[in-house]
Design a protein around this motif. Sequence first.
Motif, PDB file in Angstrom:
ATOM      1  N   GLY A  55       0.753  -1.122  -0.090  1.00  0.00           N
ATOM      2  CA  GLY A  55      -0.166  -0.080   0.076  1.00  0.00           C
ATOM      3  C   GLY A  55       0.919   1.164   0.061  1.00  0.00           C
ATOM      4  N   THR A  56       0.361   2.232  -0.984  1.00  0.00           N
ATOM      5  CA  THR A  56       1.328   3.444  -1.113  1.00  0.00           C
ATOM      6  C   THR A  56       0.538   4.582  -1.043  1.00  0.00           C
ATOM      7  N   LYS A  57      -0.749   4.608  -0.514  1.00  0.00           N
ATOM      8  CA  LYS A  57      -1.648   5.737  -0.521  1.00  0.00           C
ATOM      9  C   LYS A  57      -2.397   5.782   0.994  1.00  0.00           C
ATOM     10  N   ASN A  58      -2.791   7.021   1.022  1.00  0.00           N
ATOM     11  CA  ASN A  58      -3.257   7.338   2.440  1.00  0.00           C
ATOM     12  C   ASN A  58      -4.636   6.951   2.678  1.00  0.00           C
ATOM     13  N   ASP A 251       4.775   9.745  -2.299  1.00  0.00           N
ATOM     14  CA  ASP A 251       6.245  10.082  -2.910  1.00  0.00           C
ATOM     15  C   ASP A 251       6.347  11.799  -2.529  1.00  0.00           C
ATOM     16  N   LYS A 252       5.853  11.877  -1.311  1.00  0.00           N
ATOM     17  CA  LYS A 252       6.002  13.523  -0.589  1.00  0.00           C
ATOM     18  C   LYS A 252       7.249  13.951  -0.744  1.00  0.00           C
ATOM     19  N   VAL A 253       8.098  13.289  -0.239  1.00  0.00           N
ATOM     20  CA  VAL A 253       9.500  13.479   0.097  1.00  0.00           C
ATOM     21  C   VAL A 253      10.163  13.804  -1.229  1.00  0.00           C
ATOM     22  N   VAL A 254      10.101  12.929  -2.220  1.00  0.00           N
ATOM     23  CA  VAL A 254      10.755  12.992  -3.587  1.00  0.00           C
ATOM     24  C   VAL A 254      10.373  14.339  -4.121  1.00  0.00           C
ATOM     25  N   TYR A 360       2.019   8.984   5.339  1.00  0.00           N
ATOM     26  CA  TYR A 360       1.596   9.374   4.109  1.00  0.00           C
ATOM     27  C   TYR A 360       0.622  10.412   3.967  1.00  0.00           C
ATOM     28  N   SER A 361       0.283  11.087   5.090  1.00  0.00           N
ATOM     29  CA  SER A 361      -0.859  12.108   5.024  1.00  0.00           C
ATOM     30  C   SER A 361       0.280  13.614   4.457  1.00  0.00           C
ATOM     31  N   GLU A 362      -0.622  14.686   4.462  1.00  0.00           N
ATOM     32  CA  GLU A 362      -0.014  15.880   4.103  1.00  0.00           C
ATOM     33  C   GLU A 362       0.245  16.920   5.224  1.00  0.00           C
TER      34      GLU A 362
END
Length: 381
Positions: A55-58, A251-254, A360-362
């Motif tokens: 899982g890669t989504k919030n 991918d927030k950090v990228v 994974y949150s913003e």
Amino acid sequence: MDIVTFGKLQQISEQNLLDIDRAKREGRKVIGFYCLYSPVELAIAARAIPVSLCGTKNDPIEAAEKVLPRNLCPLIKSSYGYAATDTCPYFRFSNLIVGETTCDGKKKMFELLAEFRPIHILQLPQNQDSGKALSFWYQEVKRFKERMEKETGVIITDEKLSDAIRLTNKERKAKKVLMDLAKTKPSPISGMELLTIKFKTGFFMDKRLGITLMNEFVEEIQRKALQGESPFNPDTPRILLTGVPVGIGSDKVVRLIEKGGGNVACFETCGGYRSVFTIDEEKEPLQAIAEKYLATPCSVMSPNPGRYELLGEMINGFSVDGVVDLTWQACHTYNVESYSIGKFVEKNFHLPFLHLETDYSESDTEQLRVRIEAFLEMVRG
Ligand code: SF4
Ligand code: SF4
């Protein structure tokens, strides 16, 4: 930079679910995998379709937290949440789930996943340096082979296994050539573009299609590089991202590094350079598979010497200017290991090092942006 092959990537990605659906109706089995320690060759050799379920989504995390503790790694919560809410088509297709005893949170989560699908657990040793660990792991790989044969009704011969190894090795080599494009300074491809290609081709039912497409990306990008096209300039800080797995959605950090004026030139992660080690095609196939997979340099191993070796190789090979170590919240193994990784990078390469812990949150995006921009300033300085 406008890369036209992305259009084709999108097209095949959309067609992929339809293809798996059709193959399933024709009798092929779908096997769901979560981890780089799980040997997909056994599924391929049994004519089954391996799919990645990490899982890669919030989105599904809120539902997962009704069952799982909140202070658990988002990757585990997201993976469980997709299964519990039945919102991942790849999970829905899966006839069998393959789990592994890596970190504590994940192995206990697999016990709960058994409510939704039949599950096979690979018992993974915690070190790589003893013959005892390898012979134990070899037996586990063999047990998985027997499970695959039972599940699919296909006898996995050495010949079928060798064919599967040749195919996945070809895929690994294509991926490496693609990632190595970024060794050119400035890189002709951004980290986000690399991540998107690796992530999406990773779901393709037909690995040959993924290999061909990666080769097409390489040709197109090389052509553009020859004409001097690049999303960056020669002074753009080149960042190595190490640590936990990242994908589209996590991918927030990228994104923040590249929006802040840096370039994620390489990934020492499970979807990145950690996944390009090939399997020895000369050895007895099951033994070669056991050896290659056990050597995966993940922080769940104690000790984990391969990660330092790989980092050293990548820092030099990609002319890196700074290292960002990403840890998902509540991931103890990567979090603890970060201290030694930081010391290793600073002492041996005298490079700036930044450890980030997030989910994974913003909710912390602004805070991360400030830290990343300050770090990039330091790298430039
Ligand atoms: S980081 Fe480790 S446990 Fe997680 S997917 Fe990669 S190899 Fe598996
Ligand atoms: S990121 Fe860490 S806690 Fe999360 S699944 Fe991987 S090893 Fe486990």
